[in-house]
Scaffold this motif. Sequence first.
Motif, PDB file in Angstrom:
ATOM      1  N   PRO A   2       0.767  -1.226   0.015  1.00 23.21           N
ATOM      2  CA  PRO A   2       0.006   0.074  -0.039  1.00 23.21           C
ATOM      3  C   PRO A   2       0.913   1.172   0.189  1.00 23.21           C
ATOM      4  CG  PRO A   2       0.106  -0.676   2.360  1.00 23.21           C
ATOM      5  CD  PRO A   2       0.951  -1.862   1.380  1.00 23.21           C
ATOM      6  N   TRP A   3       0.378   2.212  -0.442  1.00 23.42           N
ATOM      7  CA  TRP A   3       0.969   3.607  -0.476  1.00 23.42           C
ATOM      8  C   TRP A   3       0.635   4.164   0.902  1.00 23.42           C
ATOM      9  CZ3 TRP A   3       3.723   5.972  -4.075  1.00 23.42           C
ATOM     10  CH2 TRP A   3       3.760   5.743  -5.250  1.00 23.42           C
ATOM     11  N   ILE A   4       1.892   4.842   1.450  1.00 22.65           N
ATOM     12  CA  ILE A   4       1.628   5.151   3.046  1.00 22.65           C
ATOM     13  C   ILE A   4       1.648   6.636   2.976  1.00 22.65           C
ATOM     14  CG2 ILE A   4       2.871   5.200   5.158  1.00 22.65           C
ATOM     15  CD1 ILE A   4       2.185   2.380   4.267  1.00 22.65           C
ATOM     16  N   ASP A   5       0.807   7.270   3.678  1.00 20.98           N
ATOM     17  CA  ASP A   5       0.456   8.614   3.812  1.00 20.98           C
ATOM     18  C   ASP A   5       1.586   9.258   4.777  1.00 20.98           C
ATOM     19  OD1 ASP A   5      -0.213  11.461   4.419  1.00 20.98           O
ATOM     20  OD2 ASP A   5      -2.421  10.720   4.959  1.00 20.98           O
ATOM     21  N   ALA A   6       2.540   9.767   4.148  1.00 20.91           N
ATOM     22  CA  ALA A   6       3.770  10.149   4.950  1.00 20.91           C
ATOM     23  C   ALA A   6       3.665  11.442   5.473  1.00 20.91           C
ATOM     24  CB  ALA A   6       4.905  10.353   3.826  1.00 20.91           C
ATOM     25  N   ILE A   7       3.492  12.560   4.774  1.00 19.57           N
ATOM     26  CA  ILE A   7       3.473  13.949   5.283  1.00 19.57           C
ATOM     27  C   ILE A   7       2.645  15.129   4.295  1.00 19.57           C
ATOM     28  CG2 ILE A   7       5.919  13.835   6.260  1.00 19.57           C
ATOM     29  CD1 ILE A   7       6.800  15.398   3.681  1.00 19.57           C
ATOM     30  N   ALA A   8       2.374  16.155   5.028  1.00 20.57           N
ATOM     31  CA  ALA A   8       1.540  17.296   4.250  1.00 20.57           C
ATOM     32  C   ALA A   8       2.835  17.565   3.179  1.00 20.57           C
ATOM     33  CB  ALA A   8       1.331  18.313   4.995  1.00 20.57           C
ATOM     34  N   ALA A   9       2.339  17.978   1.789  1.00 21.81           N
ATOM     35  CA  ALA A   9       3.339  18.200   0.982  1.00 21.81           C
ATOM     36  C   ALA A   9       4.060  19.728   1.091  1.00 21.81           C
ATOM     37  CB  ALA A   9       2.796  18.333  -0.400  1.00 21.81           C
ATOM     38  N   ASP A  10       3.382  20.596   1.901  1.00 22.16           N
ATOM     39  CA  ASP A  10       4.167  21.695   2.206  1.00 22.16           C
ATOM     40  C   ASP A  10       4.944  21.814   3.675  1.00 22.16           C
ATOM     41  OD1 ASP A  10       2.084  21.443   4.182  1.00 22.16           O
ATOM     42  OD2 ASP A  10       1.061  23.243   3.798  1.00 22.16           O
ATOM     43  N   ALA A  11       5.309  20.368   4.056  1.00 22.24           N
ATOM     44  CA  ALA A  11       5.961  20.374   5.201  1.00 22.24           C
ATOM     45  C   ALA A  11       7.523  20.296   4.882  1.00 22.24           C
ATOM     46  CB  ALA A  11       5.763  19.183   5.888  1.00 22.24           C
ATOM     47  N   VAL A  12       7.925  20.255   3.552  1.00 21.87           N
ATOM     48  CA  VAL A  12       9.144  20.379   2.986  1.00 21.87           C
ATOM     49  C   VAL A  12       9.444  21.197   1.939  1.00 21.87           C
ATOM     50  CG1 VAL A  12       9.004  18.266   1.600  1.00 21.87           C
ATOM     51  CG2 VAL A  12      11.098  19.041   2.135  1.00 21.87           C
ATOM     52  N   GLU A  13      10.006  22.254   2.209  1.00 20.24           N
ATOM     53  CA  GLU A  13      10.281  23.293   0.876  1.00 20.24           C
ATOM     54  C   GLU A  13      11.197  22.987  -0.129  1.00 20.24           C
ATOM     55  OE1 GLU A  13      11.436  27.285   2.485  1.00 20.24           O
ATOM     56  OE2 GLU A  13      10.236  27.019   4.425  1.00 20.24           O
ATOM     57  N   GLU A  14      10.891  23.495  -1.371  1.00 22.06           N
ATOM     58  CA  GLU A  14      11.834  22.987  -2.385  1.00 22.06           C
ATOM     59  C   GLU A  14      13.355  23.372  -2.009  1.00 22.06           C
ATOM     60  OE1 GLU A  14      12.159  24.828  -6.633  1.00 22.06           O
ATOM     61  OE2 GLU A  14      10.202  24.264  -6.353  1.00 22.06           O
ATOM     62  N   GLU A  15      14.063  22.110  -2.515  1.00 24.89           N
ATOM     63  CA  GLU A  15      15.534  22.040  -2.112  1.00 24.89           C
ATOM     64  C   GLU A  15      15.861  21.757  -0.825  1.00 24.89           C
ATOM     65  OE1 GLU A  15      18.608  22.902  -5.176  1.00 24.89           O
ATOM     66  OE2 GLU A  15      17.359  24.897  -5.581  1.00 24.89           O
ATOM     67  N   ASP A  16      14.915  21.325  -0.112  1.00 30.34           N
ATOM     68  CA  ASP A  16      15.005  20.957   1.355  1.00 30.34           C
ATOM     69  C   ASP A  16      14.897  19.557   1.700  1.00 30.34           C
ATOM     70  OD1 ASP A  16      15.819  21.453   3.892  1.00 30.34           O
ATOM     71  OD2 ASP A  16      14.103  22.710   4.382  1.00 30.34           O
ATOM     72  N   VAL A  17      15.158  18.883   2.847  1.00 26.47           N
ATOM     73  CA  VAL A  17      14.891  17.786   3.090  1.00 26.47           C
ATOM     74  C   VAL A  17      14.221  17.440   4.591  1.00 26.47           C
ATOM     75  CG1 VAL A  17      17.305  17.541   4.217  1.00 26.47           C
ATOM     76  CG2 VAL A  17      16.252  15.326   3.636  1.00 26.47           C
ATOM     77  N   ILE A  18      13.326  16.447   4.716  1.00 26.33           N
ATOM     78  CA  ILE A  18      12.864  16.215   5.923  1.00 26.33           C
ATOM     79  C   ILE A  18      12.773  14.602   6.611  1.00 26.33           C
ATOM     80  CG2 ILE A  18      10.339  15.781   5.207  1.00 26.33           C
ATOM     81  CD1 ILE A  18       9.114  17.390   7.476  1.00 26.33           C
ATOM     82  N   ARG A  19      13.168  14.445   7.735  1.00 25.41           N
ATOM     83  CA  ARG A  19      13.267  12.990   7.919  1.00 25.41           C
ATOM     84  C   ARG A  19      11.958  12.710   8.185  1.00 25.41           C
ATOM     85  NH1 ARG A  19      16.541  10.751  13.248  1.00 25.41           N
ATOM     86  NH2 ARG A  19      15.482   8.732  13.602  1.00 25.41           N
ATOM     87  N   TRP A  20      11.507  11.361   7.873  1.00 27.05           N
ATOM     88  CA  TRP A  20      10.183  10.491   8.049  1.00 27.05           C
ATOM     89  C   TRP A  20      10.825   9.212   8.408  1.00 27.05           C
ATOM     90  CZ3 TRP A  20       7.925   6.863   4.359  1.00 27.05           C
ATOM     91  CH2 TRP A  20       6.859   6.545   4.724  1.00 27.05           C
ATOM     92  N   ASP A  21      10.019   8.814   9.646  1.00 37.30           N
ATOM     93  CA  ASP A  21      10.186   7.266  10.201  1.00 37.30           C
ATOM     94  C   ASP A  21       9.027   6.427   9.861  1.00 37.30           C
ATOM     95  OD1 ASP A  21      13.002   7.958  11.246  1.00 37.30           O
ATOM     96  OD2 ASP A  21      12.271   8.635  12.688  1.00 37.30           O
ATOM     97  N   HIS A  22       9.105   5.190   9.508  1.00 40.33           N
ATOM     98  CA  HIS A  22       8.096   4.544   9.218  1.00 40.33           C
ATOM     99  C   HIS A  22       8.194   2.982   9.330  1.00 40.33           C
ATOM    100  CE1 HIS A  22       4.247   2.773   7.579  1.00 40.33           C
ATOM    101  NE2 HIS A  22       4.999   1.873   6.740  1.00 40.33           N
ATOM    102  N   ALA A  23       7.651   2.454  10.349  1.00 35.22           N
ATOM    103  CA  ALA A  23       7.882   0.997  10.603  1.00 35.22           C
ATOM    104  C   ALA A  23       9.270   0.484  11.063  1.00 35.22           C
ATOM    105  CB  ALA A  23       7.441   0.134   9.390  1.00 35.22           C
TER     106      ALA A  23
END
Length: 103
Positions: A2-23
């Motif tokens: 399945p596709w996992i709902d990760a984050i709101a798209a506006d949570a990461v700005e262009e040319e930036d990075v965000i951490r996401w932990d899953h399972a």
Amino acid sequence: MPWIDAIAADAVEEEDVIRWDHAGRAFVIIHGPDGQYYCTDGLCTHEQVHLSDGLVLDFEIECPKHNGVFDYRSGKALRAPACDHLGTYDTKLEGGRLYVLVP
């Protein structure tokens, strides 16, 4: 898978990075200069340092510890000491949310 709902798209700005932990796994989500979103393994393949503190420029992410560089579109290691490639994961944008396909 399945596709996992990760984050709101506006949570990461262009040319930036965000951490996401899953399972129990660490990932990074990057918003590229092309407007696309990318997801890779979150730990550098050299010494397992989290890439969320790394520098993102163009289509590359640089590890904050020893400056290994990866192409985040393909996961390819581009500069030593990183020699092993990162895993990459498909993303899609729907209704302002970013979804990731994680095996």
